[in-house]
Write a protein that holds these residues in place. Structure first.
Motif, PDB file in Angstrom:
ATOM      1  N   ILE A   7       6.254 120.184 -29.967  1.00 36.87           N
ATOM      2  CA  ILE A   7       6.544 121.579 -29.624  1.00 36.87           C
ATOM      3  C   ILE A   7       8.006 121.668 -29.223  1.00 36.87           C
ATOM      4  N   THR A   8       8.807 122.399 -29.981  1.00 34.64           N
ATOM      5  CA  THR A   8      10.207 122.543 -29.606  1.00 34.64           C
ATOM      6  C   THR A   8      10.354 123.681 -28.593  1.00 34.64           C
ATOM      7  N   GLY A   9      11.387 123.565 -27.770  1.00 33.05           N
ATOM      8  CA  GLY A   9      11.588 124.569 -26.734  1.00 33.05           C
ATOM      9  C   GLY A   9      10.433 124.631 -25.757  1.00 33.05           C
ATOM     10  N   LEU A  31       7.029 117.198 -25.839  1.00 34.37           N
ATOM     11  CA  LEU A  31       7.639 118.398 -25.280  1.00 34.37           C
ATOM     12  C   LEU A  31       9.142 118.328 -25.465  1.00 34.37           C
ATOM     13  N   HIS A  32       9.633 119.016 -26.482  1.00 35.99           N
ATOM     14  CA  HIS A  32      11.061 118.966 -26.770  1.00 35.99           C
ATOM     15  C   HIS A  32      11.856 119.807 -25.779  1.00 35.99           C
ATOM     16  N   TYR A  33      13.011 119.281 -25.419  1.00 39.99           N
ATOM     17  CA  TYR A  33      13.984 120.040 -24.635  1.00 39.99           C
ATOM     18  C   TYR A  33      15.374 119.639 -25.112  1.00 39.99           C
ATOM     19  N   VAL A  58      10.727 114.859 -24.967  1.00 47.65           N
ATOM     20  CA  VAL A  58      11.627 114.291 -25.976  1.00 47.65           C
ATOM     21  C   VAL A  58      12.856 115.186 -26.079  1.00 47.65           C
ATOM     22  N   GLN A  59      14.024 114.582 -26.094  1.00 54.65           N
ATOM     23  CA  GLN A  59      15.269 115.343 -26.068  1.00 54.65           C
ATOM     24  C   GLN A  59      15.937 115.345 -27.432  1.00 54.65           C
ATOM     25  N   GLU A  74      10.880 109.060 -32.394  1.00 52.20           N
ATOM     26  CA  GLU A  74      10.481 108.740 -31.027  1.00 52.20           C
ATOM     27  C   GLU A  74       9.098 109.308 -30.709  1.00 52.20           C
ATOM     28  N   THR A  75       8.829 110.520 -31.199  1.00 52.64           N
ATOM     29  CA  THR A  75       7.518 111.127 -30.971  1.00 52.64           C
ATOM     30  C   THR A  75       6.416 110.296 -31.600  1.00 52.64           C
TER      31      THR A  75
END
Length: 245
Positions: A7-9, A31-33, A58-59, A74-75
């Motif tokens: 999920i981005t953002g 959880l993308h940030y 995950v960045q 990485e995910t």
């Protein structure tokens, strides 16, 4: 094979609602940030505490192709093959046309549209190999009807709809569904930061007479990713209280 969602953002209000709903459905969630590391880590802790599945922050700056590819790797190393991609990351740089700079245009299109394209490109090979997958992009009511001072944002969100419809045709043969959700004006910190008089004018345009709850978007994603959405692809689901039909 397990259920794994990227999920981005995810640190924003809609991203959180989507992550909570998918976690409740038994998804392991990435959880993308981009910059809000602590918010993403806190959300991961909250989701794992509920015991439904794993959650990892995950960045990446999704404007950069190499960072998108790294994040996907990485995910999958942490959680397994991605079965669901939710393109939720987005930003605004609101200006009327004569004040809209090339930079304002580029940063919004690069994040909201090009970032989503890069993510679709990064996850689709694995989904094709497995002959299974789901992609949901969060567009906007603004992408369908336009809005004063948001030419860049509207273009990016309308572009997501075109991307969705095209990829749905390309990927259907590989049993991958691709859909978009267009939220209306939701009860989020961004909307609540608008002056009260403006909020009243917005609510007056919504037939159901109120702002939407972010959880409604989470429910829509869960539907499209679940058994009920298995034969739904290339569609745009409007979640807007009847404001645009």
């Amino acid at each position: 094979m397990g259920k794994v969602a990227l999920i981005t953002g995810a640190s924003g209000a809609l991203g959180r609602a989507i992550a909570e709903r998918l976690s409740a459905e038994g998804y392991d969630v990435a959880l993308h940030y981009r910059a809000k590391e602590e918010e993403a880590k806190q959300l991961a802790r909250e989701l794992e505490a509920k015991g439904k599945g794993r959650a990892v922050p995950v960045q990446a700056d999704i404007r950069r192709a190499n960072e998108v590819d790294r994040m996907v790797q990485e995910t999958e190393q942490a959680l397994g093959p991605i079965t669901l991609l939710v393109n939720n990351a987005g930003l605004v740089r609101d200006r009327s046309l004569h004040k809209l700079s090339d930079e304002d245009w580029d940063v919004v299109l690069d994040t909201n549209l090009r970032g989503a394209f890069r993510l679709c490109r990064a996850v689709s090979p694995g989904m094709r190999d497995r002959q299974q997958g789901c992609i949901v992009s969060i567009s906007s009511i603004v992408g369908a009807m336009g809005n004063f001072g948001q030419a860049n944002y509207a273009a990016s969100k309308a572009g997501l709809i075109g991307l969705t419809k095209s990829l749905a045709k390309e990927l259907a043969r590989d049993r991958i569904t691709v859909n978009a959700i267009c939220p209306g004006f939701m009860d989020t910190p961004m909307v609540r930061a608008v002056p009260e008089a403006v909020q009243e004018k917005l609510v007056a345009q919504i037939p159901l007479g109120r702002f939407g709850e972010p959880s409604a978007v989470g429910e829509a994603v869960a539907y499209l990713a679940g058994p009920g959405g298995a034969w739904v692809t290339g569609q745009v689901l409007h979640v807007n209280g009847g404001m645009y039909m």
